[in-house]
Design an enzyme around this catalytic site. Structure first.
Site, mmCIF file in Angstrom:
data_model
loop_
_atom_site.group_PDB
_atom_site.id
_atom_site.type_symbol
_atom_site.label_atom_id
_atom_site.label_comp_id
_atom_site.label_asym_id
_atom_site.label_seq_id
_atom_site.Cartn_x
_atom_site.Cartn_y
_atom_site.Cartn_z
ATOM 1 N N GLN A 121 0.837 -1.205 0.000
ATOM 2 C CA GLN A 121 0.000 0.000 0.000
ATOM 3 C C GLN A 121 0.873 1.258 0.000
ATOM 4 O OE1 GLN A 121 -1.982 0.834 3.716
ATOM 5 N NE2 GLN A 121 -3.758 1.714 2.694
ATOM 6 N N GLY A 122 0.886 1.964 -1.105
ATOM 7 C CA GLY A 122 1.687 3.192 -1.208
ATOM 8 C C GLY A 122 0.820 4.426 -1.044
ATOM 9 N N SER A 124 0.937 6.556 2.291
ATOM 10 C CA SER A 124 1.627 7.559 3.116
ATOM 11 C C SER A 124 2.889 8.082 2.445
ATOM 12 C CB SER A 124 2.005 6.956 4.469
ATOM 13 O OG SER A 124 0.872 6.407 5.090
ATOM 14 N N SER A 156 4.397 -1.216 4.074
ATOM 15 C CA SER A 156 4.614 -2.545 4.657
ATOM 16 C C SER A 156 4.948 -3.568 3.586
ATOM 17 C CB SER A 156 3.371 -2.994 5.423
ATOM 18 O OG SER A 156 3.100 -2.099 6.478
ATOM 19 N N GLU A 239 -10.077 -1.588 4.983
ATOM 20 C CA GLU A 239 -8.901 -1.763 5.830
ATOM 21 C C GLU A 239 -9.303 -1.793 7.303
ATOM 22 O OE1 GLU A 239 -5.836 1.160 5.262
ATOM 23 O OE2 GLU A 239 -4.445 0.111 6.589
HETATM 24 C C1 LIG Z 1 3.463 -0.514 11.402
HETATM 25 C C2 LIG Z 1 2.992 0.479 10.385
HETATM 26 C C3 LIG Z 1 2.672 0.044 9.125
HETATM 27 C C4 LIG Z 1 2.235 0.956 8.167
HETATM 28 N N1 LIG Z 1 1.987 0.494 6.916
HETATM 29 C C5 LIG Z 1 1.655 1.375 5.928
HETATM 30 C C6 LIG Z 1 1.499 0.950 4.599
HETATM 31 O O1 LIG Z 1 1.659 -0.234 4.292
HETATM 32 N N2 LIG Z 1 1.188 1.853 3.649
HETATM 33 C C7 LIG Z 1 0.987 3.154 3.952
HETATM 34 O O2 LIG Z 1 0.666 3.917 3.059
HETATM 35 N N3 LIG Z 1 1.137 3.615 5.220
HETATM 36 C C8 LIG Z 1 1.465 2.743 6.210
HETATM 37 N N4 LIG Z 1 1.644 3.189 7.508
HETATM 38 C C9 LIG Z 1 1.543 4.630 7.766
HETATM 39 C C10 LIG Z 1 0.415 5.061 8.660
HETATM 40 O O3 LIG Z 1 -0.788 5.040 7.976
HETATM 41 C C11 LIG Z 1 0.784 6.459 9.177
HETATM 42 O O4 LIG Z 1 1.896 6.306 10.019
HETATM 43 C C12 LIG Z 1 -0.319 7.113 9.926
HETATM 44 O O5 LIG Z 1 -1.416 7.414 9.084
HETATM 45 C C13 LIG Z 1 0.134 8.393 10.636
HETATM 46 O O6 LIG Z 1 0.842 9.246 9.800
HETATM 47 P P1 LIG Z 1 2.285 9.827 10.238
HETATM 48 O O7 LIG Z 1 3.094 8.650 10.637
HETATM 49 O O8 LIG Z 1 2.766 10.686 9.170
HETATM 50 O O9 LIG Z 1 2.025 10.651 11.547
HETATM 51 P P2 LIG Z 1 1.609 12.197 11.600
HETATM 52 O O10 LIG Z 1 0.461 12.414 10.692
HETATM 53 O O11 LIG Z 1 2.810 13.036 11.438
HETATM 54 O O12 LIG Z 1 1.081 12.285 13.090
HETATM 55 C C14 LIG Z 1 1.963 12.452 14.218
HETATM 56 C C15 LIG Z 1 1.100 12.655 15.452
HETATM 57 O O13 LIG Z 1 0.273 13.809 15.256
HETATM 58 C C16 LIG Z 1 -1.077 13.469 15.405
HETATM 59 N N5 LIG Z 1 -1.889 14.220 14.457
HETATM 60 C C17 LIG Z 1 -1.678 14.441 13.147
HETATM 61 N N6 LIG Z 1 -2.672 15.133 12.596
HETATM 62 C C18 LIG Z 1 -3.565 15.349 13.578
HETATM 63 C C19 LIG Z 1 -4.832 15.974 13.651
HETATM 64 N N7 LIG Z 1 -5.440 16.531 12.594
HETATM 65 N N8 LIG Z 1 -5.436 16.003 14.839
HETATM 66 C C20 LIG Z 1 -4.876 15.425 15.946
HETATM 67 N N9 LIG Z 1 -3.707 14.819 15.939
HETATM 68 C C21 LIG Z 1 -3.053 14.778 14.754
HETATM 69 C C22 LIG Z 1 -1.154 11.991 15.113
HETATM 70 O O14 LIG Z 1 -2.286 11.396 15.738
HETATM 71 C C23 LIG Z 1 0.135 11.500 15.695
HETATM 72 O O15 LIG Z 1 -0.019 11.308 17.076
HETATM 73 C C24 LIG Z 1 2.093 2.310 8.491
HETATM 74 C C25 LIG Z 1 2.403 2.742 9.790
HETATM 75 C C26 LIG Z 1 2.855 1.835 10.726
HETATM 76 C C27 LIG Z 1 3.191 2.341 12.099
#
Ligand SMILES: Cc1cc2nc3c(=O)[nH]c(=O)nc-3n(C[C@H](O)[C@H](O)[C@H](O)COP(=O)(O)OP(=O)(O)OC[C@H]3O[C@@H](n4cnc5c(N)ncnc54)[C@H](O)[C@@H]3O)c2cc1C
Lengths: 377, 309
Positions: A121-122, A124, A156, A239
């Site tokens: 899944q691409g 993020s 992932s 999902e």
């Molecule tokens: C184990 C794992 C597997 C994953 N696999 C995939 C995958 O296969 N494909 C893929 O595309 N993605 C994947 N992801 C990505 C995942 O979807 C993102 O990590 C997630 O959506 C959060 O984005 P970020 O990491 O950029 O955090 P950020 O968006 O930077 O958030 C950081 C913190 O700020 C908070 N925050 C951000 N915006 C807000 C808001 N509007 N209000 C309140 N709080 C906020 C968040 O809750 C968090 O606590 C994976 C993540 C993990 C940990």
């Protein structure tokens, strides 16, 4: 309110049980968690067996109740989890089935079901996680191809995937939700670089993916150009809607194992710990009942999971972390030994409140879409 | 597996909701304090704080009790041959959820359980109270107290709408009473969620509804996140009647009601701290119910023991 199953459903369960009992003892030993090529082969091999036995399409063709029974029984029997097949079976597949053309369905669905191809899944990007629609990976038309440049992160099992459900920006001038398209990108196309990232649990679970003028045929677009956000919402509902059913069963098993361990090592005599395990028993029982409720609701509505899945995900991701914290209580200082049972699971559980939408974002969804509170800034 | 309300169950729920809603409409204490001497629980007029805070005896409205009897609230599970509706625990749970949502006052669980045992309980002619855990609710207003209340001592109840006595030895726990308590707690938790959301939508600060602020939004979301698993657990326990399911339902419903009422109060700000707002009544009733038999310690121990069988 009825928690009993029809004769047909019970028959499905009984046959599945019988089949599992004969086939599981013949499986090869599980590869180590870090051996991704090994895991790919193992998970696909299992999917192939399911396919040959007629169980493969249970993830998106069967009724929600049959899917529930399937996940319950396979987990109870200790069968392999979907693993590398996760994205293909649980969200790319259902999305293509719902939104793709006949040609696209014929091209991509059978290999997923047969266990021939793995998807990743691409979605993020480094600058677009929670704010998914802020994604910047660009795709512009050149003849019959899109030319794609940018980067993805947290993808992932990208290094063992054949295909990627990729979100790209096809109209940079449009408002951010309007200019996105959903593409199926072959992972062996020239211009793709995958750099594995090490997780805090020590494994290489996900990766960064760099895209440098990667050519993707226009025919690989699912849904209309610039209509990718709507398609994405379909993907996300799958999902969050169906992904955790088997895990609740697994957590209930872990909880029993913890009770056994606590009785063995004397920790059971601590009433505070005992009661904590009792309270977790209540949580997982309730989550299982909520699952049955949501499945019955989906059944009544024709199969697509509703936003109620966010309520489930919020509670489940928290309680799963509580479960492994309780495991650490049971283990005492043993919880600092990475070889002890449950320790790596405890580390992995930390991702549950982040992956598939963070708890904060889920709470926004519950508040705005279920409770009808105004959109904030 | 069709784990949803049937058409009949929906109809029953709506009937009870409409009936107790008339008695206890939104805003919903359902009570009034006409004089300092005797206050009767029936009128939908709003509570007046000082009057209720007095020490005079709270009277149970017998008219309301008979009306509940006519509705079949107490006789719901009696066989039709005995004048009941011949329904089961799932229907009883839906009725008690509505009663909990409207904060209907009185020893509802005790009288319901006495139907078919104590003559007149089924029709609401007779008010039955019972020792449940270490408490007796509504003892002085009851015609019958089960199984007796030796050595009961009056308390000055924290809940202005539930007079309480304390008994020296805890009464044994009845599992149906535990489940019906959970159903009442579920109703109160649901009400707390509704009230919080309603207030968050309408109250404005900094030029916008407070519900647009994430801190408030997340309080509201968590209210629902506690209500929904509790609801699934309560309904499932009503279907299975399994002791571990009932204990789980009780734990989740107690938490949903108590924690939910607190968060609802927080969303209401200073208004939530006043006697006039309904919120404190939700919280205090939830506290009272949480002390009934089959509460937290007992349920957690039961569920722990269940893990090792
Ligand atoms: C184990 C794992 C597997 C994953 N696999 C995939 C995958 O296969 N494909 C893929 O595309 N993605 C994947 N992801 C990505 C995942 O979807 C993102 O990590 C997630 O959506 C959060 O984005 P970020 O990491 O950029 O955090 P950020 O968006 O930077 O958030 C950081 C913190 O700020 C908070 N925050 C951000 N915006 C807000 C808001 N509007 N209000 C309140 N709080 C906020 C968040 O809750 C968090 O606590 C994976 C993540 C993990 C940990």
């Amino acid at each position: 309110m009825d928690l009993s199953y029809t004769a047909e459903e019970e028959q499905f369960r009984a046959e599945l049980r019988r089949w599992l009992a004969t086939v599981l003892p013949t499986l090869p030993t599980k590869p180590s968690p870090d051996d991704w090529p090994g895991r790919r082969a193992y998970d696909l091999g299992w999917q192939r067996r399911l396919y040959d036995a007629g169980y493969a399409d249970v993830h998106w063709d069967a009724s929600p109740t049959l899917r529930l029974i399937f996940l319950e029984e396979t987990e109870k029997a200790g069968a392999p989890y979907v693993g590398a097949g996760f994205v293909g079976l649980l969200h790319a597949g259902p999305t293509i089935a719902a939104e793709g053309t006949d040609e696209q369905r014929a091209r991509w669905l059978p290999p997923i079901l047969r266990g021939d191809e793995v998807w990743c899944q691409g979605f993020s990007e480094p600058e677009a996680g929670s704010d998914l629609a802020a994604l910047r990976t660009r795709a512009w038309r050149d003849g019959d191809d899109y030319v794609v440049s940018g980067s993805k992160i947290w993808t992932s099992h990208a290094e063992v995937a054949d295909w990627c459900e990729l979100l790209v920006r096809t109209d940079p001038a449009a408002p951010k939700h309007r200019g996105i398209s959903w593409l199926a990108m072959p992972m062996d196309a020239p211009g793709i670089t995958v750099r594995p990232l090490r997780t805090l649990a020590g494994s290489a679970e996900f990766a960064e993916v760099f895209l440098d003028e990667v050519r993707v045929p226009v025919g690989n677009r699912v849904g209309a150009e610039n209509d990718g956000w709507r398609v994405t919402m379909v993907t996300l509902s799958f999902e969050r809607g169906t992904a955790f059913v088997g895990e609740v069963v697994a957590c209930r098993r872990v909880l029993r194992e913890l009770a056994v361990e606590a009785r063995k090592n004397g920790r059971w005599d601590d009433p505070a710990l005992r009661r904590r395990l009792g309270a977790l028993n209540a949580e997982f029982r309730a989550l299982w009942r909520l699952t049955q409720w949501n499945v019955s609701e989906a059944e009544a509505r024709g199969g697509v999971p509703g936003v109620g899945a966010s309520v489930f995900k919020l509670r489940y991701s928290q309680v799963r972390q509580d479960l492994y914290d309780a495991a650490a209580e049971v283990l005492g200082e043993g919880a600092l030994d990475l070889r002890a049972p449950w320790v790596v699971d405890r580390l992995s559980s930390l991702s549950y409140t982040i992956a598939a939408g963070t708890s904060q974002i889920q709470q926004n969804i519950v508040a705005e879409r279920i409770l009808g509170l105004p959109k904030g800034r | 597996m069709r784990f949803q309300l049937t058409v009949e169950q929906r109809a029953l729920r709506d009937t009870v909701r409409a009936a107790v809603g008339r008695r206890a409409p939104a805003g919903s204490s359902g009570l009034v304090a006409p004089t300092r001497r005797s206050r009767t629980c029936h009128s939908p007029a709003p509570l007046s704080g000082m009057q209720v805070a007095g020490d005079s005896q709270l009277r149970l409205d017998r008219g309301m009790w008979r009306a509940l009897g006519e509705l079949g609230f107490f006789s719901l599970r009696l066989p039709e041959a005995d004048g009941g509706a011949g329904l089961g625990l799932p229907e009883a749970v839906l009725a008690f959820e509505e009663a909990g949502r409207a904060l209907v006052p009185g020893p509802l669980v005790a009288t319901h359980l006495a139907a078919g045992v104590v003559p007149g309980a089924d029709t609401g002619e007779v008010v039955v109270a019972a020792a449940d855990g270490r408490l007796v609710e509504w003892m002085d207003e009851a015609d019958v107290v089960l199984p007796g209340a030796e050595g009961a001592v009056a308390m000055r109840s924290v809940d202005p709408l539930t007079p309480l006595h304390r008994v020296p030895a805890p009464a044994p726990t009845d599992s149906v009473a535990v489940l019906l308590t959970a159903a009442e707690q579920l109703g109160t938790a649901t009400r707390a969620c509704e009230l919080a959301v309603q207030h968050a939508r309408t109250r404005e600060q900094f030029g916008q509804p407070i519900g647009a602020f994430q801190a408030v939004k997340h309080l509201c979301a968590q209210l629902l996140v506690r209500v929904e698993p509790a609801r699934a657990a309560v309904y499932a326990a009503a279907v299975t009647e399994d002791p571990a399911d009932i204990a789980a339902a009780r734990l989740l419903a107690d938490e949903a009601a108590v924690r939910g009422a607190r968060d609802c109060l927080q969303v209401h700000g200073g208004m939530g701290f006043t006697w006039e707002s309904e919120v404190h009544l939700l919280l205090k009733r939830a506290w009272v119910r949480a002390q009934r038999g089959g509460g937290r310690t007992e349920s957690e121990e039961l569920l722990a023991a269940e893990l090792t069988v």
